[in-house]
Scaffold this motif. Structure first.
Motif, PDB file in Angstrom:
ATOM      1  N   ALA A  59       2.084   8.542  -7.845  1.00 19.21           N
ATOM      2  CA  ALA A  59       1.019   9.493  -8.196  1.00 19.21           C
ATOM      3  C   ALA A  59       0.203   9.030  -9.396  1.00 19.21           C
ATOM      4  O   ALA A  59      -0.915   9.495  -9.603  1.00 19.21           O
ATOM      5  CB  ALA A  59       1.624  10.863  -8.481  1.00 19.21           C
ATOM      6  N   ASP A  60       0.738   8.098 -10.168  1.00 21.36           N
ATOM      7  CA  ASP A  60       0.039   7.609 -11.359  1.00 21.36           C
ATOM      8  C   ASP A  60      -0.729   6.309 -11.111  1.00 21.36           C
ATOM      9  O   ASP A  60      -1.106   5.628 -12.066  1.00 21.36           O
ATOM     10  CB  ASP A  60       1.051   7.391 -12.498  1.00 21.36           C
ATOM     11  CG  ASP A  60       1.705   8.697 -12.934  1.00 21.36           C
ATOM     12  OD1 ASP A  60       1.024   9.740 -12.876  1.00 21.36           O
ATOM     13  OD2 ASP A  60       2.888   8.654 -13.314  1.00 21.36           O
ATOM     14  N   SER A  61      -0.962   5.967  -9.846  1.00 21.77           N
ATOM     15  CA  SER A  61      -1.694   4.732  -9.540  1.00 21.77           C
ATOM     16  C   SER A  61      -3.084   4.772 -10.163  1.00 21.77           C
ATOM     17  O   SER A  61      -3.775   5.792 -10.120  1.00 21.77           O
ATOM     18  CB  SER A  61      -1.817   4.535  -8.030  1.00 21.77           C
ATOM     19  OG  SER A  61      -0.562   4.266  -7.469  1.00 21.77           O
ATOM     20  N   ASP A  62      -3.452   3.666 -10.744  1.00 21.29           N
ATOM     21  CA  ASP A  62      -4.751   3.505 -11.395  1.00 21.29           C
ATOM     22  C   ASP A  62      -5.860   3.480 -10.338  1.00 21.29           C
ATOM     23  O   ASP A  62      -5.714   2.839  -9.296  1.00 21.29           O
ATOM     24  CB  ASP A  62      -4.732   2.194 -12.181  1.00 21.29           C
ATOM     25  CG  ASP A  62      -6.026   1.878 -12.873  1.00 21.29           C
ATOM     26  OD1 ASP A  62      -6.705   2.808 -13.321  1.00 21.29           O
ATOM     27  OD2 ASP A  62      -6.344   0.671 -12.962  1.00 21.29           O
ATOM     28  N   PRO A  63      -6.972   4.175 -10.572  1.00 22.11           N
ATOM     29  CA  PRO A  63      -8.080   4.152  -9.605  1.00 22.11           C
ATOM     30  C   PRO A  63      -8.582   2.736  -9.291  1.00 22.11           C
ATOM     31  O   PRO A  63      -8.948   2.454  -8.161  1.00 22.11           O
ATOM     32  CB  PRO A  63      -9.173   4.979 -10.290  1.00 22.11           C
ATOM     33  CG  PRO A  63      -8.445   5.884 -11.212  1.00 22.11           C
ATOM     34  CD  PRO A  63      -7.246   5.099 -11.682  1.00 22.11           C
ATOM     35  N   GLU A  64      -8.555   1.857 -10.283  1.00 20.13           N
ATOM     36  CA  GLU A  64      -8.994   0.473 -10.028  1.00 20.13           C
ATOM     37  C   GLU A  64      -8.018  -0.240  -9.086  1.00 20.13           C
ATOM     38  O   GLU A  64      -8.421  -1.013  -8.233  1.00 20.13           O
ATOM     39  CB  GLU A  64      -9.124  -0.295 -11.351  1.00 20.13           C
ATOM     40  CG  GLU A  64      -9.745  -1.660 -11.198  1.00 20.13           C
ATOM     41  CD  GLU A  64     -11.147  -1.641 -10.592  1.00 20.13           C
ATOM     42  OE1 GLU A  64     -11.478  -2.588  -9.842  1.00 20.13           O
ATOM     43  OE2 GLU A  64     -11.901  -0.687 -10.836  1.00 20.13           O
ATOM     44  N   GLU A  65      -6.730   0.052  -9.237  1.00 16.17           N
ATOM     45  CA  GLU A  65      -5.736  -0.531  -8.328  1.00 16.17           C
ATOM     46  C   GLU A  65      -5.937   0.004  -6.911  1.00 16.17           C
ATOM     47  O   GLU A  65      -5.823  -0.744  -5.928  1.00 16.17           O
ATOM     48  CB  GLU A  65      -4.324  -0.216  -8.816  1.00 16.17           C
ATOM     49  CG  GLU A  65      -3.243  -0.866  -7.966  1.00 16.17           C
ATOM     50  CD  GLU A  65      -1.836  -0.617  -8.486  1.00 16.17           C
ATOM     51  OE1 GLU A  65      -0.917  -1.281  -7.987  1.00 16.17           O
ATOM     52  OE2 GLU A  65      -1.656   0.243  -9.368  1.00 16.17           O
ATOM     53  N   LEU A  66      -6.253   1.286  -6.796  1.00 10.73           N
ATOM     54  CA  LEU A  66      -6.517   1.872  -5.476  1.00 10.73           C
ATOM     55  C   LEU A  66      -7.761   1.254  -4.838  1.00 10.73           C
ATOM     56  O   LEU A  66      -7.794   1.007  -3.634  1.00 10.73           O
ATOM     57  CB  LEU A  66      -6.656   3.386  -5.584  1.00 10.73           C
ATOM     58  CG  LEU A  66      -5.372   4.144  -5.926  1.00 10.73           C
ATOM     59  CD1 LEU A  66      -5.679   5.599  -6.223  1.00 10.73           C
ATOM     60  CD2 LEU A  66      -4.367   4.013  -4.798  1.00 10.73           C
ATOM     61  N   ARG A  67      -8.778   1.001  -5.660  1.00  6.92           N
ATOM     62  CA  ARG A  67     -10.004   0.371  -5.144  1.00  6.92           C
ATOM     63  C   ARG A  67      -9.707  -1.046  -4.644  1.00  6.92           C
ATOM     64  O   ARG A  67     -10.152  -1.446  -3.568  1.00  6.92           O
ATOM     65  CB  ARG A  67     -11.067   0.346  -6.236  1.00  6.92           C
ATOM     66  CG  ARG A  67     -12.358  -0.295  -5.815  1.00  6.92           C
ATOM     67  CD  ARG A  67     -13.416  -0.134  -6.926  1.00  6.92           C
ATOM     68  NE  ARG A  67     -14.537  -1.005  -6.793  1.00  6.92           N
ATOM     69  CZ  ARG A  67     -15.473  -0.922  -5.852  1.00  6.92           C
ATOM     70  NH1 ARG A  67     -15.386   0.006  -4.930  1.00  6.92           N
ATOM     71  NH2 ARG A  67     -16.467  -1.762  -5.812  1.00  6.92           N
ATOM     72  N   ALA A  76       0.827  -1.204   0.000  1.00  4.34           N
ATOM     73  CA  ALA A  76       0.000   0.000   0.000  1.00  4.34           C
ATOM     74  C   ALA A  76       0.866   1.260   0.000  1.00  4.34           C
ATOM     75  O   ALA A  76       0.563   2.230  -0.702  1.00  4.34           O
ATOM     76  CB  ALA A  76      -0.934   0.006   1.210  1.00  4.34           C
ATOM     77  N   LEU A  77       1.937   1.245   0.775  1.00  7.00           N
ATOM     78  CA  LEU A  77       2.832   2.403   0.809  1.00  7.00           C
ATOM     79  C   LEU A  77       3.429   2.669  -0.574  1.00  7.00           C
ATOM     80  O   LEU A  77       3.531   3.820  -1.008  1.00  7.00           O
ATOM     81  CB  LEU A  77       3.928   2.196   1.851  1.00  7.00           C
ATOM     82  CG  LEU A  77       3.456   2.209   3.309  1.00  7.00           C
ATOM     83  CD1 LEU A  77       4.580   1.777   4.240  1.00  7.00           C
ATOM     84  CD2 LEU A  77       2.935   3.578   3.687  1.00  7.00           C
ATOM     85  N   ALA A  78       3.786   1.602  -1.279  1.00 10.92           N
ATOM     86  CA  ALA A  78       4.357   1.758  -2.618  1.00 10.92           C
ATOM     87  C   ALA A  78       3.309   2.286  -3.606  1.00 10.92           C
ATOM     88  O   ALA A  78       3.591   3.190  -4.394  1.00 10.92           O
ATOM     89  CB  ALA A  78       4.918   0.427  -3.104  1.00 10.92           C
ATOM     90  N   VAL A  79       2.100   1.730  -3.540  1.00  7.22           N
ATOM     91  CA  VAL A  79       1.034   2.174  -4.452  1.00  7.22           C
ATOM     92  C   VAL A  79       0.669   3.620  -4.186  1.00  7.22           C
ATOM     93  O   VAL A  79       0.496   4.415  -5.124  1.00  7.22           O
ATOM     94  CB  VAL A  79      -0.208   1.250  -4.327  1.00  7.22           C
ATOM     95  CG1 VAL A  79      -1.401   1.835  -5.055  1.00  7.22           C
ATOM     96  CG2 VAL A  79       0.109  -0.147  -4.847  1.00  7.22           C
ATOM     97  N   LEU A  80       0.553   3.988  -2.930  1.00  8.96           N
ATOM     98  CA  LEU A  80       0.167   5.363  -2.594  1.00  8.96           C
ATOM     99  C   LEU A  80       1.263   6.372  -2.915  1.00  8.96           C
ATOM    100  O   LEU A  80       0.982   7.553  -3.137  1.00  8.96           O
ATOM    101  CB  LEU A  80      -0.235   5.448  -1.121  1.00  8.96           C
ATOM    102  CG  LEU A  80      -1.504   4.669  -0.765  1.00  8.96           C
ATOM    103  CD1 LEU A  80      -1.730   4.679   0.736  1.00  8.96           C
ATOM    104  CD2 LEU A  80      -2.708   5.229  -1.500  1.00  8.96           C
TER     105      LEU A  80
END
Length: 107
Positions: A60-68, A53-57
């Motif tokens: 800045a270009d993380s995909d909204p589906e990946e965040l979901r 989660a720290l890496a994904v957050l």
């Protein structure tokens, strides 16, 4: 019954997502060991998920589906951690008398 005369909340759910409990005198029995191992795996996976989660957050270009998906996975890990904490908290030894709960007495 368990030494604290309580049922042990197991780290998995039953039908309809209802909690499962174990009543056993032997904390080294098969189901107790299975529950201990399951808790250890769940907490380890939760720690790995936090690192992910720290890496994904941080991206800045993380995909909204990946965040979901990340939020869904973190919710499950948090649910597991709360269940484990609840189970372990209930099994902590109780003070013999409320006045002797280990806190300093004030005069």
């Amino acid at each position: 019954m368990t030494p604290s005369n309580e049922l042990r909340l197991l780290p998995w759910s039953g039908a309809d997502d209802k909690p499962c409990y174990l009543s056993a005198d032997n904390t080294n029995g098969y189901l107790s060991r299975l529950a201990d191992n399951t808790e250890e795996i769940q907490l380890g996976l939760g720690a790995e998920l936090v690192a992910h989660a720290l890496a994904v957050l941080a991206d800045a270009d993380s995909d909204p589906e990946e965040l979901r998906l990340l939020a869904t996975d973190l919710t499950g890990a948090l649910r597991d951690a709360v269940r484990i904490a609840t189970s372990r908290g209930v099994r902590l030894p109780r003070p013999a008398h409320p006045a002797h709960d280990g806190l300093p007495a004030f005069s």
